[in-house]
Motif scaffolding. Structure first.
Motif, PDB file in Angstrom:
ATOM      1  N   ASP A 118      13.396 140.184  25.568  1.00  0.00           N
ATOM      2  CA  ASP A 118      14.808 139.866  25.422  1.00  0.00           C
ATOM      3  C   ASP A 118      15.505 139.811  26.782  1.00  0.00           C
ATOM      4  O   ASP A 118      16.419 139.007  26.988  1.00  0.00           O
ATOM      5  CB  ASP A 118      15.494 140.878  24.505  1.00  0.00           C
TER       6      ASP A 118
ATOM      7  N   ARG B 142      11.728 133.253  23.255  1.00  0.00           N
ATOM      8  CA  ARG B 142      11.220 134.374  24.055  1.00  0.00           C
ATOM      9  C   ARG B 142       9.800 134.086  24.517  1.00  0.00           C
ATOM     10  O   ARG B 142       9.027 133.448  23.800  1.00  0.00           O
ATOM     11  CB  ARG B 142      11.281 135.681  23.256  1.00  0.00           C
TER      12      ARG B 142
ATOM     13  N   CYS C   5      14.816 136.529  28.159  1.00  0.00           N
ATOM     14  CA  CYS C   5      15.542 135.533  27.368  1.00  0.00           C
ATOM     15  C   CYS C   5      16.983 135.396  27.830  1.00  0.00           C
ATOM     16  O   CYS C   5      17.468 134.281  28.076  1.00  0.00           O
ATOM     17  CB  CYS C   5      15.477 135.910  25.893  1.00  0.00           C
TER      18      CYS C   5
END
Length: 816
Positions: free
Chosen positions: A175, A166, A178
């Motif tokens: 996230d 990340r 990611c």
């Protein structure tokens, strides 16, 4: 190695994390490691995590760095084939790992598998069942919505080159970034089974971060993702839709707190993509196109949202009749919500242990019941006195522990006894440990732990210089060198430069790696040296990873990091710090590096805060003044050569990019190249070089004095992975112009003023241009050689080395 690594980053979740930990430890698949990484909690999270007592659970604490940096630390520490991140308030079902790992074992092409999940409240009551969409990369990117959610499992073994899961630059939605980036690396798959839960509560970061910073970050994530240089062409076509959805998501985040900004986000969303994309799911469709009435409505809401607190503060200073008059006017204009004038009612959620039908006993006087007063009980005078005594009690107990430390068992020893380690009673191991202890000095102050003694390679040269510095500070019997690793024997040598030297294999060559670690552990427990310094010893690093916190109560712990060398397949070929340093850096006193670049890389990779960054010290390896010589007399001035002849000198290894050197030699047929170096056990293909008529592979050499430097007009260094090459420093002292790539810490020594810095390891044309300049302008070559030698006199002498070591806390003083 465990099949799976589960990581839970946490911050002040002592009340919610027990359910999550219990759900992970209760998995039907037992082959996993569980890392709970505490991002600086100030509550009882540590006590809660440690009370579980499961050997698969490891708890780590560090100062607050943020969720992204904490997750990245877990990624760096993970040993499993599969990897999963689980929030500290999100429990999972017992068959979560079993089902997802079995699915990924059957489908080796899948990079990420994710399940369906439930939304639960703070009391674990189910609020909603969430059915995740079947994965489609274009749909996920176009909708700007990550299909994987709670309970996703990543095939870590397929991402060995990914060092940061990340981006720590993103605080609110790392996230999201990611999953977008991972969607470009391989396929995802949905496992249509309810296996996890996402908890909705007032303390949730996702809920609490509904503000402008989160909204603007989401837009930045979309823009950064679409600007990736390797973005596939079929993804680039989705850019308007993706960015439009990002603005729509930003609108949703701030619609309650910044209504006018929400309206602007929404209009921008429709301006980017007025037509809905067919791949966007129906439940993710944006709102209807906002017309002027919609914007006016949101503007009124924004004015009301911003103006009402100001008017209320002003009203408190206004006489009551005028206040009532103003309120009536605002109500008639529709700018004031009538409910805002009503007193707020206190509402309490029932405890999870009580059902809705559980009767509650009535009090005898309901008017006197005050839940706030019950929860905020007055502190008694006795409690006040006890709180005031706590600091002095803590200080006294600490002093007592220090006084009797040599006589009392440490926490480490108690752990060994408590766990009844069977290995300690194995036949012959006690005798080996005893033999090693007898060969050590009785009162050793400083222990250096090495994999071997050698003069080949940069880390070995660093070690040799360090040993000389230690000999200048300690008496020989206050020092000790341990070599616990496999594959090295000292052939009975019991001293190295006057310092006691003990190779474990000299005592028993059949010791297993685990036995070597346990013997090293016994030495740490029984001798408790003031300083222990690990330099690339695999056995010592393993012991540090498991027990550094216990060792640190008696010993100051030190370690070295050098470089992160990657071979052709992307796996790290060197760099113990990635495997071990994240586990134990909090317990280490200091970490040595010979260049700034590796310090910056480690700080970024592990998201180190200011306190941990101060543990990283740059101690530059000396090449001048060795053995008490005059540093200036160690310098050889630049001497132009009549011929075009370049020297290449280093350890022969895959990362040294001899293919680049062959390309340079092939394109410079008028120039001769001489190669000095040893393979040191590695297999390197030299056929491309030996086939060239202008290349001489001279092989190993006894020392720099054996090389006729006056035959050469330049030093060419090729590599793709380095820290600070010792050969580069030593050749600079011999007066040759330097030509080297911008890799590792090389740029700290070589730049336009001190040599010729090549922008990339494979920039063959830049190498050729640099050699041409050296040949055509010897005065410029002389100027740069003199500049780099002044740099050596300033930073790379034995005196500078000693000053750097003395500046490291406790290195020459242990616990003093």
């Amino acid at each position: 190695m465990p099949r799976v690594t589960v990581v839970t980053p946490t911050y002040n979740r002592a009340t919610l994390i027990p359910e999550t930990i219990a759900s992970v430890l209760g998995q039907t698949l037992r082959d996993f490691e569980y890392l709970v990484i505490d991002d600086g909690s100030t509550d009882d999270t540590a006590a809660v995590a440690r009370n579980f007592g499961d050997p698969r659970l490891s708890y780590y604490w560090h100062e607050n760095r943020g969720e992204a940096a904490t997750t990245n630390r877990g990624w760096a520490m993970a040993r499993g084939e599969y990897f999963a991140v689980l929030s500290s308030d999100d429990p999972v079902q017992p068959r979560w790992l079993e089902r997802l790992v079995a699915f990924m074992d059957e489908h080796s092409e899948i990079l990420v598998a994710y399940p369906d999940w439930q939304i639960i409240d703070v009391h674990s009551r189910v609020l909603h069942q969430w059915f995740t969409p079947d994965y489609d990369r274009d749909r996920m990117i176009a909708s700007f919505f990550p299909f994987p959610g709670v309970g996703a499992v990543i095939r870590k073994s397929a991402l060995r080159d990914l060092r940061a899961l990340r981006n720590p630059d993103y605080r609110y939605a790392p996230d999201l970034d990611c999953w977008l980036r991972l969607s470009l690396r391989g396929p995802f798959a949905r496992v249509a089974e309810n296996l996890a839960a996402w908890r909705s509560h007032d303390g949730s970061i996702t809920i609490n971060d509904r503000r402008l910073a989160r909204a603007t970050e989401m837009i930045r994530i979309a823009e950064d993702f679409l600007a990736l240089p390797d973005l596939p062409q079929d993804v680039k076509r989705l850019a308007p839709i993706t960015l439009s959805q990002a603005y729509a998501a930003a609108h949703w985040v701030v619609q309650d707190t910044h209504p006018l900004r929400a309206a602007l986000f929404l209009r921008r969303s429709h301006a980017l993509a007025p037509v809905q994309h067919e791949d966007i799911l129906p439940n993710l469709k944006r709102y209807p196109r906002p017309d002027d009435r919609t914007v006016a409505h949101l503007l009124r809401d924004s004015v009301r949202h911003r103006a009402f607190p100001i008017l209320r503060a002003f009203g408190r200073r206004t006489p009551l009749p005028l206040r009532r008059l103003g309120a009536s006017a605002l109500l008639r204009a529709g700018l004031l919500d009538p409910n805002a004038l009503l007193p707020k009612q206190r509402s309490e959620e029932p405890p999870a242990a009580l059902s809705e039908t559980t009767p509650v006993a009535a009090t005898s006087d309901a008017s006197t019941a005050d839940p706030v007063a019950d929860n905020e009980r007055a502190i008694t005078p006795a409690e006040e006195r006890f709180d005031a005594m706590l600091p002095q009690l803590r200080e006294d107990l600490t002093a007592l522990s220090d006084c009797v430390s040599p006589l009392t068992p440490t926490k480490l020893l108690l752990d060994v006894l408590r766990q009844r380690m069977k290995l300690m009673t194995a036949t012959g191991l006690g005798a080996v440990t005893s033999a090693i202890l007898q060969r050590m000095p009785a009162r050793v102050e400083h222990v250096l732990v090495l994999p071997w003694i050698s003069t080949i390679g940069g880390s070995e040269t660093v070690t040799a210089r360090l040993i000389e510095a230690l000999r200048r500070h300690y008496r020989p019997d206050e020092l000790c060198i341990l070599a616990p690793d496999e594959g090295y024997r000292g052939d009975g040598v019991d001293r190295y430069r006057g310092i006691p030297f003990i190779g474990f294999s000299d005592v028993d060559a059949s010791l297993s790696p685990l036995a070597r670690q346990e013997i090293f552990d016994s030495i740490m427990v029984q001798r408790r040296p003031k300083v222990v310094h690990c330099i690339n010893s695999n056995a010592a690093w393993h012991a540090f990873r498991e027990r550094a916190a216990a060792y640190a109560s008696d010993s100051a712990l030190f370690a070295n990091i050098y470089s992160d060398i990657r071979l052709d397949d992307g796996a790290p070929g060197a760099g113990y710090y990635y495997d071990f340093l994240p586990h134990c850096i909090e317990s280490l006193t200091a970490v040595f590096a010979d260049n700034e670049a590796i310090v910056r890389k480690a700080s970024t990779a592990f998201g180190l805060g200011p306190a941990l960054q101060r543990k990283l010290h740059v101690v530059r390896t000396p090449v001048l003044g060795i053995g008490g010589h005059d540093p200036e007399r160690d310098l050889r001035p630049f001497q132009p050569s009549r011929g075009q002849r370049s020297l290449w000198l280093s350890r022969l290894a895959k990362e040294k990019r001899l293919d680049v050197l062959a390309s340079v030699a092939r394109r410079c047929p008028e120039r001769s190249f001489t190669i000095h170096g040893t393979m040191n056990g590695q297999s390197v293909d030299l056929d491309a070089l030996t086939a060239l008529p202008n290349v001489e592979v001279a092989g190993d050499f006894s020392g720099l004095d054996a090389i006729a430097f006056d035959r050469f007009d330049s030093y060419v260094f090729t590599t793709s992975g380095e820290g600070m090459p010792i050969s580069l420093l030593e050749v600079a002292a011999r007066g040759l112009p330097l030509v080297a790539p911008q890799v590792g810490g090389i740029g700290e020594l070589v730049h336009d003023g001190t040599g010729w810095l090549i922008s990339r390891p494979d920039a063959v044309g830049e190498y050729i241009d640099a050699l041409s300049q050296i040949q055509s302008d010897p005065n410029e070559a002389r100027r740069r050689v003199e500049a780099v030698q002044r740099l050596l006199l300033r930073d790379y002498t034995c005196d500078a080395f000693d000053r750097s070591l003395r500046a490291v806390p406790r290195y020459f003083g242990g616990l003093a």
